[in-house]
Design a protein around this motif. Structure first.
Motif, PDB file in Angstrom:
ATOM      1  N   THR A   1      36.377  50.836  40.053  1.00 57.37           N
ATOM      2  CA  THR A   1      35.144  49.631  39.347  1.00 57.37           C
ATOM      3  C   THR A   1      36.231  48.590  39.791  1.00 57.37           C
ATOM      4  OG1 THR A   1      36.227  49.263  37.401  1.00 57.37           O
ATOM      5  CG2 THR A   1      34.353  50.773  37.695  1.00 57.37           C
ATOM      6  N   HIS A   2      35.380  47.507  39.971  1.00 64.69           N
ATOM      7  CA  HIS A   2      36.475  46.113  39.789  1.00 64.69           C
ATOM      8  C   HIS A   2      36.993  45.775  38.728  1.00 64.69           C
ATOM      9  CE1 HIS A   2      35.929  41.297  39.249  1.00 64.69           C
ATOM     10  NE2 HIS A   2      35.618  42.011  40.718  1.00 64.69           N
ATOM     11  N   GLN A   3      36.695  46.030  37.601  1.00 63.33           N
ATOM     12  CA  GLN A   3      37.449  45.867  36.503  1.00 63.33           C
ATOM     13  C   GLN A   3      39.037  46.666  36.636  1.00 63.33           C
ATOM     14  OE1 GLN A   3      37.715  43.805  33.924  1.00 63.33           O
ATOM     15  NE2 GLN A   3      36.273  42.354  34.498  1.00 63.33           N
ATOM     16  N   GLN A   4      38.751  48.210  37.222  1.00 65.34           N
ATOM     17  CA  GLN A   4      39.758  48.601  36.970  1.00 65.34           C
ATOM     18  C   GLN A   4      41.497  47.976  38.251  1.00 65.34           C
ATOM     19  OE1 GLN A   4      38.139  51.771  38.060  1.00 65.34           O
ATOM     20  NE2 GLN A   4      38.776  53.036  35.983  1.00 65.34           N
ATOM     21  N   LEU A   5      40.204  47.189  39.169  1.00 64.30           N
ATOM     22  CA  LEU A   5      41.048  46.900  40.546  1.00 64.30           C
ATOM     23  C   LEU A   5      42.097  45.731  39.700  1.00 64.30           C
ATOM     24  CD1 LEU A   5      42.150  46.653  43.462  1.00 64.30           C
ATOM     25  CD2 LEU A   5      39.980  45.506  44.064  1.00 64.30           C
ATOM     26  N   TRP A   6      40.869  44.950  38.559  1.00 63.90           N
ATOM     27  CA  TRP A   6      41.526  43.375  38.695  1.00 63.90           C
ATOM     28  C   TRP A   6      42.526  43.864  37.760  1.00 63.90           C
ATOM     29  CZ3 TRP A   6      42.805  38.645  39.039  1.00 63.90           C
ATOM     30  CH2 TRP A   6      43.123  37.810  37.893  1.00 63.90           C
ATOM     31  N   ARG A   7      42.015  45.041  36.751  1.00 65.42           N
ATOM     32  CA  ARG A   7      43.367  45.541  35.909  1.00 65.42           C
ATOM     33  C   ARG A   7      44.942  45.882  36.143  1.00 65.42           C
ATOM     34  NH1 ARG A   7      39.457  47.994  32.886  1.00 65.42           N
ATOM     35  NH2 ARG A   7      38.083  46.567  31.425  1.00 65.42           N
ATOM     36  N   GLY A   8      44.495  46.910  37.727  1.00 64.31           N
ATOM     37  CA  GLY A   8      45.530  46.434  37.935  1.00 64.31           C
ATOM     38  C   GLY A   8      46.446  45.632  39.278  1.00 64.31           C
ATOM     39  N   LEU A   9      45.779  45.037  39.536  1.00 64.62           N
ATOM     40  CA  LEU A   9      45.832  43.888  40.751  1.00 64.62           C
ATOM     41  C   LEU A   9      47.518  43.068  38.960  1.00 64.62           C
ATOM     42  CD1 LEU A   9      44.044  42.155  43.115  1.00 64.62           C
ATOM     43  CD2 LEU A   9      46.236  44.459  43.337  1.00 64.62           C
ATOM     44  N   VAL A  10      47.090  42.874  37.898  1.00 72.10           N
ATOM     45  CA  VAL A  10      47.390  42.528  36.885  1.00 72.10           C
ATOM     46  C   VAL A  10      48.389  43.245  36.292  1.00 72.10           C
ATOM     47  CG1 VAL A  10      47.719  41.675  34.792  1.00 72.10           C
ATOM     48  CG2 VAL A  10      45.437  40.533  36.336  1.00 72.10           C
ATOM     49  N   LEU A  11      48.196  44.069  36.636  1.00 72.95           N
ATOM     50  CA  LEU A  11      49.558  44.982  35.602  1.00 72.95           C
ATOM     51  C   LEU A  11      50.827  45.042  37.578  1.00 72.95           C
ATOM     52  CD1 LEU A  11      51.138  47.633  34.383  1.00 72.95           C
ATOM     53  CD2 LEU A  11      49.679  48.915  36.195  1.00 72.95           C
ATOM     54  N   ARG A  12      50.617  45.008  38.189  1.00 71.26           N
ATOM     55  CA  ARG A  12      51.237  44.847  39.619  1.00 71.26           C
ATOM     56  C   ARG A  12      52.306  43.760  39.142  1.00 71.26           C
ATOM     57  NH1 ARG A  12      52.260  41.776  44.547  1.00 71.26           N
ATOM     58  NH2 ARG A  12      53.132  43.065  46.383  1.00 71.26           N
ATOM     59  N   ALA A  13      51.313  42.598  38.656  1.00 69.54           N
ATOM     60  CA  ALA A  13      52.708  41.297  38.557  1.00 69.54           C
ATOM     61  C   ALA A  13      53.209  41.886  37.248  1.00 69.54           C
ATOM     62  CB  ALA A  13      51.447  39.922  38.594  1.00 69.54           C
ATOM     63  N   GLU A  14      52.201  42.515  36.307  1.00 70.62           N
ATOM     64  CA  GLU A  14      53.257  42.404  34.766  1.00 70.62           C
ATOM     65  C   GLU A  14      54.076  43.647  34.747  1.00 70.62           C
ATOM     66  OE1 GLU A  14      50.347  42.760  32.485  1.00 70.62           O
ATOM     67  OE2 GLU A  14      49.998  40.776  31.532  1.00 70.62           O
ATOM     68  N   SER A  15      53.748  44.358  36.111  1.00 74.11           N
ATOM     69  CA  SER A  15      54.855  45.624  35.549  1.00 74.11           C
ATOM     70  C   SER A  15      55.125  45.575  36.777  1.00 74.11           C
ATOM     71  CB  SER A  15      53.774  46.853  35.079  1.00 74.11           C
ATOM     72  OG  SER A  15      53.987  46.851  33.419  1.00 74.11           O
ATOM     73  N   PRO A  16      55.940  45.051  37.924  1.00 77.54           N
ATOM     74  CA  PRO A  16      56.083  45.503  39.263  1.00 77.54           C
ATOM     75  C   PRO A  16      57.189  46.737  39.731  1.00 77.54           C
ATOM     76  CG  PRO A  16      57.383  43.128  38.581  1.00 77.54           C
ATOM     77  CD  PRO A  16      56.588  43.876  37.819  1.00 77.54           C
TER      78      PRO A  16
END
Length: 160
Positions: free
Chosen positions: A21-36
């Motif tokens: 979903t769009h929300q899952q993708l958004w959360r994933g991109l933010v997670l990439r920044a927060e937990s690289p």
């Protein structure tokens, strides 16, 4: 070097592939920044500071190399990494933008800008070809990891 490419996240023609979903993708991109470290195995350390609703600052350590950057969040579509000039590193940026031409059809556009002028880009043309290839592979890995995290249910809950 200015470089961009687009990665399809959901292949709607492949019934064997789960959709994100769009929300899952958004959360994933933010997670990439927060937990690289989940996405960059050779990263030794990541520290976040100066967090606000608009983003945060990070300090990343790769062995003896330390990079400080700023992450700007434009919820729910854009994550932008700004690297100011520091030591031997010139100013650069990476922007990841979620594109959704129709429901469930999701793409991420990755846009790189190393801040160099055209003359420097011409001098570095061969090197930049290798960088483009490495960026594409890294970005494909990012989407692969996001899909794995989504299948495990790790992108279903709120980021807060």
């Amino acid at each position: 070097m200015k470089f961009e490419h687009l990665i399809e996240v959901n292949d709607l023609l492949n019934p064997l592939m789960d959709t994100i979903t769009h929300q899952q993708l958004w959360r994933g991109l933010v997670l990439r920044a927060e937990s690289p470290k989940l996405f960059v195995p050779h990263l030794d350390e990541a520290q976040i500071s100066d967090r606000s609703t608009a983003g945060f600052s990070r300090r990343l350590r790769y062995g003896d190399v330390v990079i400080e950057d700023n992450v700007v969040l434009h919820e729910p579509y854009v994550v932008r990494y700004n690297v100011p000039a520091q030591k031997d590193i010139s100013a650069s940026s990476l922007t990841m933008t979620i594109e959704m031409p129709q429901p469930e059809r999701l793409y991420v556009r990755f846009q790189y800008d190393d801040g160099h002028d055209a003359a420097t880009d011409a001098a570095n043309a061969m090197y930049d070809d290798f960088r483009r290839s490495a960026y594409q592979e890294s970005d494909l890995d990012t989407i692969r990891v996001l899909r794995e995290l989504a299948s495990q249910g790790r992108l279903d809950s709120s980021l807060n």
